[in-house]
Design an enzyme around this catalytic site. Structure first.
Site, PDB file in Angstrom:
ATOM      1  N   LYS A 176       0.886  -1.362  -0.226  1.00  0.00           N
ATOM      2  CA  LYS A 176       0.033   0.263  -0.211  1.00  0.00           C
ATOM      3  C   LYS A 176       0.314   1.442  -0.426  1.00  0.00           C
ATOM      4  O   LYS A 176       0.447   2.080  -0.873  1.00  0.00           O
ATOM      5  CB  LYS A 176      -0.885  -0.117   1.371  1.00  0.00           C
ATOM      6  CG  LYS A 176      -1.509  -1.197   1.170  1.00  0.00           C
ATOM      7  CD  LYS A 176      -2.386  -0.953   2.851  1.00  0.00           C
ATOM      8  CE  LYS A 176      -2.172  -1.334   3.958  1.00  0.00           C
ATOM      9  NZ  LYS A 176      -1.639  -2.213   4.169  1.00  0.00           N
ATOM     10  N   ARG A 215     -10.520   0.561   7.826  1.00  0.00           N
ATOM     11  CA  ARG A 215     -10.023  -0.865   7.772  1.00  0.00           C
ATOM     12  C   ARG A 215     -11.243  -1.886   8.770  1.00  0.00           C
ATOM     13  O   ARG A 215     -11.217  -2.635   9.133  1.00  0.00           O
ATOM     14  CB  ARG A 215      -8.867  -1.122   9.307  1.00  0.00           C
ATOM     15  CG  ARG A 215      -7.674  -0.562   8.479  1.00  0.00           C
ATOM     16  CD  ARG A 215      -6.752  -1.172   8.832  1.00  0.00           C
ATOM     17  NE  ARG A 215      -5.677  -0.556   8.951  1.00  0.00           N
ATOM     18  CZ  ARG A 215      -4.591  -0.820   8.583  1.00  0.00           C
ATOM     19  NH1 ARG A 215      -4.306  -1.877   8.745  1.00  0.00           N
ATOM     20  NH2 ARG A 215      -3.292   0.093   8.310  1.00  0.00           N
ATOM     21  N   ARG A 240      11.930  -5.667   4.891  1.00  0.00           N
ATOM     22  CA  ARG A 240      11.562  -4.451   5.117  1.00  0.00           C
ATOM     23  C   ARG A 240      12.443  -3.294   5.855  1.00  0.00           C
ATOM     24  O   ARG A 240      12.815  -4.160   7.019  1.00  0.00           O
ATOM     25  CB  ARG A 240      10.054  -4.433   4.922  1.00  0.00           C
ATOM     26  CG  ARG A 240       9.153  -2.616   5.294  1.00  0.00           C
ATOM     27  CD  ARG A 240       7.918  -2.256   5.383  1.00  0.00           C
ATOM     28  NE  ARG A 240       7.478  -2.698   6.659  1.00  0.00           N
ATOM     29  CZ  ARG A 240       5.801  -2.975   6.532  1.00  0.00           C
ATOM     30  NH1 ARG A 240       5.583  -2.219   5.911  1.00  0.00           N
ATOM     31  NH2 ARG A 240       5.432  -2.902   7.654  1.00  0.00           N
ATOM     32  N   ARG A 258       9.982  -2.102  11.562  1.00  0.00           N
ATOM     33  CA  ARG A 258       9.267  -1.428  12.433  1.00  0.00           C
ATOM     34  C   ARG A 258       8.778  -3.226  13.207  1.00  0.00           C
ATOM     35  O   ARG A 258       9.580  -4.119  13.162  1.00  0.00           O
ATOM     36  CB  ARG A 258       7.842  -1.748  11.384  1.00  0.00           C
ATOM     37  CG  ARG A 258       7.453  -0.743  11.108  1.00  0.00           C
ATOM     38  CD  ARG A 258       6.266  -0.272  10.423  1.00  0.00           C
ATOM     39  NE  ARG A 258       5.831  -0.884  10.402  1.00  0.00           N
ATOM     40  CZ  ARG A 258       3.929  -1.230   9.179  1.00  0.00           C
ATOM     41  NH1 ARG A 258       4.738  -0.231   8.766  1.00  0.00           N
ATOM     42  NH2 ARG A 258       2.869  -1.939   9.837  1.00  0.00           N
ATOM     43  N   ARG A 299      -1.944  -9.436  12.554  1.00  0.00           N
ATOM     44  CA  ARG A 299      -2.149  -8.255  11.902  1.00  0.00           C
ATOM     45  C   ARG A 299      -2.672  -8.732  10.333  1.00  0.00           C
ATOM     46  O   ARG A 299      -3.976  -8.266  10.264  1.00  0.00           O
ATOM     47  CB  ARG A 299      -0.896  -8.054  11.210  1.00  0.00           C
ATOM     48  CG  ARG A 299      -0.212  -7.278  11.937  1.00  0.00           C
ATOM     49  CD  ARG A 299       0.800  -6.405  12.176  1.00  0.00           C
ATOM     50  NE  ARG A 299       1.094  -5.512  10.595  1.00  0.00           N
ATOM     51  CZ  ARG A 299       2.370  -6.027  10.022  1.00  0.00           C
ATOM     52  NH1 ARG A 299       3.634  -6.046  11.074  1.00  0.00           N
ATOM     53  NH2 ARG A 299       2.492  -5.039   9.556  1.00  0.00           N
TER      54      ARG A 299
HETATM   55  P1  AP5 Z   1       4.564  -2.094   1.999  1.00  0.00           P
HETATM   56  O1  AP5 Z   1       4.264  -0.514   0.584  1.00  0.00           O
HETATM   57  O2  AP5 Z   1       5.967  -0.656   3.490  1.00  0.00           O
HETATM   58  O3  AP5 Z   1       3.590  -2.329   2.445  1.00  0.00           O
HETATM   59  P2  AP5 Z   1       2.130  -1.967   3.429  1.00  0.00           P
HETATM   60  O4  AP5 Z   1       0.932  -2.404   2.584  1.00  0.00           O
HETATM   61  O5  AP5 Z   1       2.116  -0.593   3.233  1.00  0.00           O
HETATM   62  O6  AP5 Z   1       2.464  -2.311   4.442  1.00  0.00           O
HETATM   63  P3  AP5 Z   1       1.982  -2.447   5.751  1.00  0.00           P
HETATM   64  O7  AP5 Z   1       2.928  -3.270   6.684  1.00  0.00           O
HETATM   65  O8  AP5 Z   1       2.026  -0.530   6.248  1.00  0.00           O
HETATM   66  O9  AP5 Z   1       0.580  -2.749   6.204  1.00  0.00           O
HETATM   67  P4  AP5 Z   1      -0.437  -2.996   7.676  1.00  0.00           P
HETATM   68  O10 AP5 Z   1      -1.655  -2.767   7.349  1.00  0.00           O
HETATM   69  O11 AP5 Z   1       0.839  -4.102   8.214  1.00  0.00           O
HETATM   70  O12 AP5 Z   1       0.563  -1.412   8.156  1.00  0.00           O
HETATM   71  P5  AP5 Z   1      -0.508   0.190   8.850  1.00  0.00           P
HETATM   72  O13 AP5 Z   1       1.596   0.844   9.132  1.00  0.00           O
HETATM   73  O14 AP5 Z   1      -1.371   0.836   7.288  1.00  0.00           O
HETATM   74  O15 AP5 Z   1       5.567  -2.710   1.471  1.00  0.00           O
HETATM   75  C1  AP5 Z   1       6.199  -3.775   2.460  1.00  0.00           C
HETATM   76  C2  AP5 Z   1       7.613  -4.512   2.139  1.00  0.00           C
HETATM   77  O16 AP5 Z   1       7.437  -4.566   0.400  1.00  0.00           O
HETATM   78  C3  AP5 Z   1       8.669  -3.317   2.054  1.00  0.00           C
HETATM   79  O17 AP5 Z   1       9.401  -3.974   2.506  1.00  0.00           O
HETATM   80  C4  AP5 Z   1       8.527  -3.575   0.286  1.00  0.00           C
HETATM   81  O18 AP5 Z   1       9.540  -2.181  -0.357  1.00  0.00           O
HETATM   82  C5  AP5 Z   1       7.926  -4.513   0.341  1.00  0.00           C
HETATM   83  N1  AP5 Z   1       7.143  -4.300  -1.500  1.00  0.00           N
HETATM   84  C6  AP5 Z   1       5.960  -3.301  -1.990  1.00  0.00           C
HETATM   85  N2  AP5 Z   1       5.974  -3.645  -2.373  1.00  0.00           N
HETATM   86  C7  AP5 Z   1       6.339  -5.008  -3.527  1.00  0.00           C
HETATM   87  C8  AP5 Z   1       6.217  -5.350  -4.978  1.00  0.00           C
HETATM   88  N3  AP5 Z   1       5.653  -4.814  -5.337  1.00  0.00           N
HETATM   89  N4  AP5 Z   1       7.103  -6.050  -4.770  1.00  0.00           N
HETATM   90  C9  AP5 Z   1       8.127  -6.932  -3.925  1.00  0.00           C
HETATM   91  N5  AP5 Z   1       8.164  -6.036  -3.046  1.00  0.00           N
HETATM   92  C10 AP5 Z   1       7.455  -4.939  -2.595  1.00  0.00           C
HETATM   93  O19 AP5 Z   1      -0.958  -0.425   9.949  1.00  0.00           O
HETATM   94  C11 AP5 Z   1      -0.222  -1.155  11.299  1.00  0.00           C
HETATM   95  C12 AP5 Z   1      -1.266   0.138  12.668  1.00  0.00           C
HETATM   96  O20 AP5 Z   1      -1.743   0.732  12.651  1.00  0.00           O
HETATM   97  C13 AP5 Z   1      -2.187  -1.651  12.440  1.00  0.00           C
HETATM   98  O21 AP5 Z   1      -1.891  -2.476  12.541  1.00  0.00           O
HETATM   99  C14 AP5 Z   1      -3.088  -0.851  13.483  1.00  0.00           C
HETATM  100  O22 AP5 Z   1      -2.513  -1.223  14.503  1.00  0.00           O
HETATM  101  C15 AP5 Z   1      -2.851  -0.038  12.980  1.00  0.00           C
HETATM  102  N6  AP5 Z   1      -3.545   1.097  12.296  1.00  0.00           N
HETATM  103  C16 AP5 Z   1      -3.501   1.588  10.603  1.00  0.00           C
HETATM  104  N7  AP5 Z   1      -4.845   1.893  10.288  1.00  0.00           N
HETATM  105  C17 AP5 Z   1      -5.812   2.008  11.153  1.00  0.00           C
HETATM  106  C18 AP5 Z   1      -6.908   2.173  10.767  1.00  0.00           C
HETATM  107  N8  AP5 Z   1      -7.687   2.422  10.188  1.00  0.00           N
HETATM  108  N9  AP5 Z   1      -7.658   1.345  12.005  1.00  0.00           N
HETATM  109  C19 AP5 Z   1      -7.707   1.033  13.185  1.00  0.00           C
HETATM  110  N10 AP5 Z   1      -6.239   0.782  13.171  1.00  0.00           N
HETATM  111  C20 AP5 Z   1      -5.209   1.106  12.362  1.00  0.00           C
HETATM  112 MG    MG Z   2       2.409   0.994   4.586  1.00  0.00          MG
END
Ligand code: AP5
Ligand code: MG
Length: 204
Positions: A13, A85, A118, A150, A161
């Site tokens: 994302k 979410r 990552r 992270r 997750r």
């Molecule tokens: P990356 O682009 O970082 O992936 P991502 O989908 O952004 O992954 P996240 O871990 O950020 O998602 P998440 O939803 O678990 O965490 P978030 O921070 O939103 O890519 C990942 C890796 O893959 C990188 O190394 C990248 O280089 C590589 N990569 C990317 N694309 C690729 C491709 N096409 N091919 C190969 N490699 C690739 O949320 C964290 C926490 O916050 C949640 O667990 C929750 O506690 C809280 N939270 C967040 N949003 C909410 C909400 N709306 N409501 C309540 N709690 C929330």
């Molecule tokens: Mg992210």
């Protein structure tokens, strides 16, 4: 144009959002990044948020809305990354008139490899030693800050997750499907290809 990017942990994302910012001038808001900024402030609220993130659970649903709303109020072209979410969050933003909800579809095994390698900068830009290496090892290409791992990127918490994603976020997909704005993208492809697929569906 207003986009939502949905997808399991590590589906890319944040990475694809960076490309949409760079090439198409979208404004990007990542709920997780905003919450982690709050954690860094060390406030009581930050500590409460950290407790949820460290366990791989969602924070209370109204919290991300409170943080996001003031930022996007005056914006016309933005990406909401990782928000909404839950059905509750999706219903709350019904009047924001989202154009497309893009779901990055990928299986758990593929993301485990991504998340194991990552590294992210303070602002949340993501890198990977094989899939997306930074130009200078350990340093963000965009803002020059140090890359770190992270805390929630460990196998036990990644599993949790994923569990939360299936239970709480999958119903959001159905919600946008019924509204006719859900676009499913196969995210098991290079970041550039995933980006191009998104451009195709939003220009359709
Ligand atoms: P990356 O682009 O970082 O992936 P991502 O989908 O952004 O992954 P996240 O871990 O950020 O998602 P998440 O939803 O678990 O965490 P978030 O921070 O939103 O890519 C990942 C890796 O893959 C990188 O190394 C990248 O280089 C590589 N990569 C990317 N694309 C690729 C491709 N096409 N091919 C190969 N490699 C690739 O949320 C964290 C926490 O916050 C949640 O667990 C929750 O506690 C809280 N939270 C967040 N949003 C909410 C909400 N709306 N409501 C309540 N709690 C929330
Ligand atoms: Mg992210």
């Amino acid at each position: 144009m207003k986009l939502i990017i949905l997808g399991p942990p590590g589906s890319g994302k944040g990475t694809v959002s960076e490309l949409l910012v760079k090439h198409n001038k979208f404004f990007h808001i990542a709920a997780g990044d905003l919450l982690r900024e709050e954690v860094k402030k060390g406030t009581k609220l930050g500590k409460e948020i950290q407790r949820h993130i460290d366990q791989g659970h969602l924070v209370p649903p109204s919290l991300p809305i409170q943080l996001i709303k003031p930022i996007i109020m005056d914006k016309k072209k933005y990406i909401l990354d990782g928000f909404p979410r839950s059905l509750e969050q999706a219903k709350t933003i019904e009047r924001w008139h989202i154009n497309h909800a893009i779901y990055l579809k990928i299986d758990e095994n593929a993301v485990i490899k991504r998340l194991a390698g990552r590294r992210t900068c303070e602002k949340g830009h993501s890198y990977h030693p094989i899939f997306h290496p930074p130009k200078k090892q350990g340093i963000c290409d965009i803002d020059g800050t140090k890359l770190t791992r992270r805390k929630d990127d460990n196998p036990k918490i990644i599993k949790e997750r994923f569990k939360i994603f299936y239970k709480q976020t999958m119903p959001v997909l159905q919600y946008y499907r019924k509204k006719g704005i859900l676009k499913i993208i196969n995210a098991n492809d290079t970041p550039r290809k995933v980006y191009e697929k998104i451009i195709t569906v939003i220009n359709d």
